[in-house]
Design an enzyme around this catalytic site. Structure first.
Site, PDB file in Angstrom:
ATOM      1  N   ASP A 193      52.506  69.660  51.771  1.00 51.47           N
ATOM      2  CA  ASP A 193      51.646  70.626  52.446  1.00 51.47           C
ATOM      3  C   ASP A 193      51.103  71.588  51.532  1.00 51.47           C
ATOM      4  O   ASP A 193      50.821  72.831  51.776  1.00 51.47           O
ATOM      5  CB  ASP A 193      52.278  71.533  53.217  1.00 51.47           C
ATOM      6  CG  ASP A 193      53.727  72.178  52.806  1.00 51.47           C
ATOM      7  OD1 ASP A 193      54.121  71.873  51.604  1.00 51.47           O
ATOM      8  OD2 ASP A 193      54.483  72.852  53.236  1.00 51.47           O
ATOM      9  N   GLU A 212      64.895  74.782  43.809  1.00 54.04           N
ATOM     10  CA  GLU A 212      64.180  74.811  42.649  1.00 54.04           C
ATOM     11  C   GLU A 212      65.130  75.573  41.390  1.00 54.04           C
ATOM     12  O   GLU A 212      65.226  75.127  40.398  1.00 54.04           O
ATOM     13  CB  GLU A 212      62.725  75.548  42.788  1.00 54.04           C
ATOM     14  CG  GLU A 212      62.422  76.368  43.594  1.00 54.04           C
ATOM     15  CD  GLU A 212      62.419  76.245  45.056  1.00 54.04           C
ATOM     16  OE1 GLU A 212      63.652  76.398  45.473  1.00 54.04           O
ATOM     17  OE2 GLU A 212      61.407  76.095  45.852  1.00 54.04           O
TER      18      GLU A 212
END
Ligand code: UGA
Ligand code: MN
Length: 239
Positions: free
Chosen positions: A103, A184
């Site tokens: 996305d 992350e």
């Protein structure tokens, strides 16, 4: 160097349009290998078809999320990104890794910048959080901190799309946790990344070359007819 572009993905009405758009971006990029990691027990036909039609070099793998992670605000795309990391460890010794969600929107310029990553490179990501951008803060050509609307005691408060890694520094102890919002940061920490190792890209992090565009939530249509009787219409109930 070849860029290994890792995209976790899962079936929903937006999947085919998102991956079609991403494929059409990647088709403009030389020396790219697309690793599409399906959050499914087996690789889906709709994803395979897009990959084959793109003509891109690709690897299609599947690794569904464990059942215990099916709650609200679960960590997204972790099992499948881990499978991609394992595939890279087993098959690739040289190149650059980039996590590009399905996305996102990527400027072609970003690919030529991350291709030369020595250890870890970082750059701004647009349309993130309350501040609208997440970016390293650069002073005299060095990263000295981070501008992010959700610091959350993270060592590296960055988005998944905000960094690239040279595959030479990947190792079996580098992994991504099943902790929403910390994937992350914990991945970069597990790699042993130090602030001084990180190269700022995108003109000292002054340009946005990737955005977390997202696609509007899709509401199931309310139909007054039984579409099962019409074999030329998409069967929305499959999602
Ligand atoms: C945000 C970040 O953009 C993600 O990179 C990060 O993994 C996630 O937060 C997190 O912290 O859990 P968000 O936009 O909220 O992600 O989530 P999605 O865009 O729905 O999912 C991220 C990626 O994982 C997408 O490529 C998506 O296709 C994939 N995904 C999502 C799956 O593979 N399975 C799912 O069930 C949901
Ligand atoms: Mn997203």
């Amino acid at each position: 160097k070849t860029i290994y572009f890792v995209t976790p993905t899962y079936p929903r009405p937006q999947q085919v349009p998102e991956l079609t758009r991403l494929a059409h971006t990647l088709m403009h990029v030389p020396r790219i290998h697309w690793i599409v990691a399906d959050d499914q027990p087996t690789c889906s036909d709709q994803v395979s078809t897009i990959l084959k039609r793109s003509g891109l070099p690709y690897t299609h793998i599947s690794s569904p999320k464990p059942y215990i992670y099916k709650y609200a605000n679960f960590p997204r795309g972790v099992a499948n990104r881990r499978a991609a990391l394992n595939w890279l460890l087993d098959n690739v010794s040289e190149g650059v890794l980039y996590f590009g969600d399905d996305d996102n929107t990527v400027d072609l310029q970003l690919f030529e910048e991350i291709r030369h990553t020595k250890r870890v490179s970082m750059f701004p990501v647009g349309l993130i959080g309350g501040y609208g951008v997440s970016s390293p803060i650069v002073k005299n050509g060095k990263i000295v901190g981070f501008f992010d609307s959700w610091p959350a005691s993270r060592t590296f408060p960055v988005d998944m799309a905000g960094f690239a890694v040279n595959i030479e520094i990947l190792n079996p102890s580098a992994t991504m946790p099943f902790i929403a919002g910390h994937e992350e940061d914990k991945f970069l920490v597990s790699l042993g990344v130090k602030l001084e190792d990180i190269e700022p890209l995108a003109e000292n992090c002054s340009k946005v070359l990737v955005w977390h565009t997202r696609t509007e939530k899709f509401k199931k249509p309310t139909l007054k007819i039984n579409i099962d009787k019409l074999d030329n219409l998409p069967k929305y109930q499959h999602f």
